[in-house]
Design an enzyme around this catalytic site. Structure first.
Site, PDB file in Angstrom:
ATOM      1  N   GLU A  33       0.812  -1.219   0.000  1.00  0.00           N
ATOM      2  CA  GLU A  33       0.000   0.000   0.000  1.00  0.00           C
ATOM      3  C   GLU A  33       0.855   1.284   0.000  1.00  0.00           C
ATOM      4  OE1 GLU A  33      -2.828  -0.372   3.192  1.00  0.00           O
ATOM      5  OE2 GLU A  33      -4.117  -1.685   2.015  1.00  0.00           O
ATOM      6  N   GLU A 102      -6.642  -7.848  -0.510  1.00  0.00           N
ATOM      7  CA  GLU A 102      -7.227  -7.628   0.816  1.00  0.00           C
ATOM      8  C   GLU A 102      -8.700  -7.271   0.670  1.00  0.00           C
ATOM      9  OE1 GLU A 102      -5.317  -4.898   3.468  1.00  0.00           O
ATOM     10  OE2 GLU A 102      -3.318  -5.749   3.162  1.00  0.00           O
TER      11      GLU A 102
END
Length: 718
Positions: A33, A102
């Site tokens: 991320e 995710e």
């Protein structure tokens, strides 16, 4: 970073764990991320990502590498999606598969808002996790199932839950700041290792339904067409004539009836129907065919010989943690030190101590006014002691860890000691420049006079520092010290006290927790192993919770919340493997003040089993393999099964066929209800480990002709 990454890869290679070596590892990830925050690093971000990608590829694992949330991931690195929904995600090359690394199963920050927040601020909110002082987030399984089905409807290839199995942040392993010890995350398997129903069962059925479409899914990309406003069909066809379809209604309020391939299908709002043969619906994401389970916790005393089943009452010993400097390792330094670099995170605690002489002619002594101690800290909390007595405390919160406090104090002519205990509650581990966020009392620290405006800045004085607590260095967590005392009387609701007691493990095999209600804040150890930080005194806000949560419409972090006005975490998981049948030692360090006699065990048990199935539900997944004639003659089925093989259904708490209302634990009869439903369910289910009932008027009667009906049942197992 390169040394660390290369080390891990080499360890995997030595054990021949990569698929290229015949092992099970099919995918590797580099970075995580970074794309959410890379704009904060300006021009330096892109060369770094290019370097990280090249470094990873050079390690020659023989399997693909991914970067999560990195839209500019260099070839051949695969960029992937994290979030609540990834059906609209497109990788940066048509040569890369559409992957969802995710899928946030229980909570998290709203995706668009979260990313924008990261771009514009160095502060990282903890809405992705349960935080001390926060309400408890949860995500309805109908929405989670909808997100999964939509992803595969629109060409998804790989989907991973974050999290699928909840857990516990034992010891001091929480990130932060202010992330709670529980990492349950409303996951399909909970913190205690028990399946969370109906979430686990419904997602199992969703993946079974998708698996039935496998041949078509891997043969081609979907052909997507509109069936009307907010209505969509996706069709996958094989070269041999096989066909699978997904029908979606993405409207947030209105159900719809659609025509597809000459047949009519009812689509509830915010749902996807899966048709493995392009004709028959095997599952609709809004129609849960799995039973629900309401867990309960049975409380019992730690000390079986206590006078009350609710308290411990006896068997406690204690040691007072000294206020201020008590260790030979203490050191002096001019000015105020940042905490993380000083403690190296060996402890949550750092003492700042200053001795000073107050002359009798100081203005704030002469006019009788009280002095105000002004302290500013990067966080996460502090306790101020003046001449050995607690004068005041303050903590930050998950939105703002910084502390600024004015504490009225009384000083005396002559020597005065200011002892400030600074504390951290988990360290920040994500976000732009998170390594520079810091913690501890960095000032200013001042003495301000109230009436005459006088002020003394203490920030640049010579302070004495002590890393950690004396009890930590003395090994009190094991309970073996000879310093423990049990007379004259157990001190309660006082700060900085170590407590110890012995206890026997609860009988049986049910998961175990400790109920810390009555305690303030601290850390607990069982047989020398830390079960984590506890903080039941931190009460969540009274606002933001709802009795129920409508699964329809986009999920966000604040949409579904519970536990308002209660401790963010009251129960703390104790693994059974840490316990002996008898002679266990519990040690607490109580930082703020509490009553350990109120501590109790809580064993997790099943309270009720429920299921609610309509006469329009698809057939059970296991019936898909039957021939079409048998399927056409079959009805939706309500099934219940006790969680343990040595249990049977002992009683029927509720049964209604017609238009029952409510949810598991609060069912009620609607305007239409079959008079014989309860007796039929009782006859079929009581005394059995599991039971199944056809949801049909043939089995249960027809209490209201022409009305869509459903069967709702709640039972107990024993």
């Amino acid at each position: 970073m390169q040394r660390f990454t290369a080390k891990i890869v080499e360890m995997m290679k030595q054990e021949k764990l990569y698929a290229s070596q015949g092992g099970p590892i099919i995918l590797s990830q580099i970075e995580n991320e970074y794309g959410n925050i890379d704009s904060a690093y300006g021009a330096a971000a892109k060369p770094y990502i290019k370097w990280a990608a090249g470094m990873a590829i050079s390690l020659d694992t023989g399997v693909p590498w991914v970067m999560c949330q990195q839209s500019d991931a260099p070839d051949p690195i695969i960029n992937t999606c994290n979030g609540f929904y990834c059906d609209q995600f497109t990788p940066n090359s048509n040569k890369k598969p559409k992957m969802w690394t995710e899928n946030w199963s229980g909570c998290c920050f709203p995706v668009s808002n979260f990313y924008q927040f990261l771009i514009t601020s160095r502060h990282i909110p903890n809405a992705r996790f349960l935080s001390f002082g926060g309400t408890v987030p949860y995500r309805p399984v109908e929405d989670l199932a909808f997100a999964v089905a939509r992803f595969f409807q629109r060409g998804g290839t790989f989907q991973n839950y974050y999290m699928y199995h909840g857990g516990t942040n034992f010891d001091r392993t929480t990130g932060g700041p202010f992330i709670a010890t529980s990492y349950d995350y409303d996951a399909p398997i909970d913190e205690y290792g028990q399946v969370r129903q109906p979430k686990w069962g419904h997602l199992r059925d969703v993946h079974k339904a998708i698996k039935l479409c496998e041949e078509a899914l891997i043969a081609t990309d979907p052909k997507i067409s509109s069936l009307g406003p907010n209505l969509e069909a996706a069709v996958y066809k094989t070269g041999s004539g096989g066909c699978s379809a997904f029908l979606a209604n993405i409207d947030t309020k209105s159900d719809a009836t659609v025509n597809f391939n000459g047949n009519s299908y009812h689509l509830p709002a915010w749902s996807v129907s899966i048709l493995p043969d392009c004709k028959n619906v095997v599952l609709n994401t809004a129609k849960v065919n799995s039973m629900s389970v309401i867990p309960s916790f049975m409380h019992e005393s730690l000390n079986k010989n206590a006078d009350s089943t609710d308290s411990i009452g006896s068997g406690w010993s204690w040691i007072n943690e000294p206020v201020g400097i008590s260790k030979a390792s203490a050191f002096n330094k001019l000015g105020l030190l940042e905490q993380i670099n000083t403690t190296a995170d060996k402890s949550d605690y750092l003492w700042y101590s200053l001795s000073m002489n107050i002359k009798g002619d100081e203005p704030f002594l002469q006019d009788g006014s009280q002095t105000v101690l002004h302290v500013e800290s990067l966080g996460h909390g502090l306790h101020a002691f003046i001449n050995g007595k607690l004068a005041g405390s303050r903590t930050g919160n998950s939105d703002n860890a910084k502390v600024k406090v004015d504490i009225p104090i009384t000083v005396v002519p002559g020597k005065n000691t200011i002892d400030l205990l600074s504390l951290t509650v988990g360290l920040q581990n994500y976000g732009a420049f998170f390594d520079l966020s810091g913690a501890g009392i960095t000032g200013p620290v001042k003495l301000n006079g109230l009436s005459n405006g006088s002020s003394i800045d203490l920030s640049s004085q010579q302070w004495t520092y002590q890393v950690g607590l004396k009890g930590e260095d003395s090994g009190l967590r094991s309970g073996s010290s000879s310093e423990w005392v049990s007379q004259p009387a157990l001190p309660k609701n006082q700060p900085l006290i170590w407590y110890k007691t012995n206890f026997d493990a609860p009988t049986g095999n049910d998961p175990v927790a400790l109920d810390f209600m009555g305690m303030g804040k601290g850390e607990a150890w069982i047989n020398g192993q830390s079960i984590g930080r506890y903080w039941p005194a931190y009460i969540a806000s009274n606002s933001g919770c709802t009795d129920s949560c409508d699964y329809r419409g986009p999920y966000s972090a604040n949409k579904c919340r519970k536990n308002c006005g209660k401790p963010s975490q009251q129960l703390y998981h104790v693994p059974r493997s840490w316990l002996k049948p008898s002679g266990n030692i519990l040690v607490l360090f109580e930082e703020m003040g509490g009553d350990p006699t109120q501590l109790a065990f809580a064993t997790r048990k099943m309270g009720s089993l429920c299921s609610h199935v309509s006469d329009s539900h698809p057939l059970p997944m296991d019936m898909w393999g039957l021939d079409s004639k048998t399927r056409r003659a079959s009805n939706p089925t309500l099934s219940l099964s006790c969680p343990s093989p040595n249990q049977v259904i002992s009683s029927i708490k509720f049964a209604s066929f017609g238009t029952p209302l409510g949810t598991c634990g609060s069912f009620s009869h609607g305007r239409c209800s079959s008079a014989k439903a309860h007796s039929i369910v009782q006859k079929v289910c009581v005394g059995s480990t599991s039971c199944s009932i056809d949801v049909s008027t043939k089995t249960l009667g027809d209490p209201c002709k022409g009305v869509k009906k459903s069967l709702a049942v709640e039972v107990s197992c024993a």
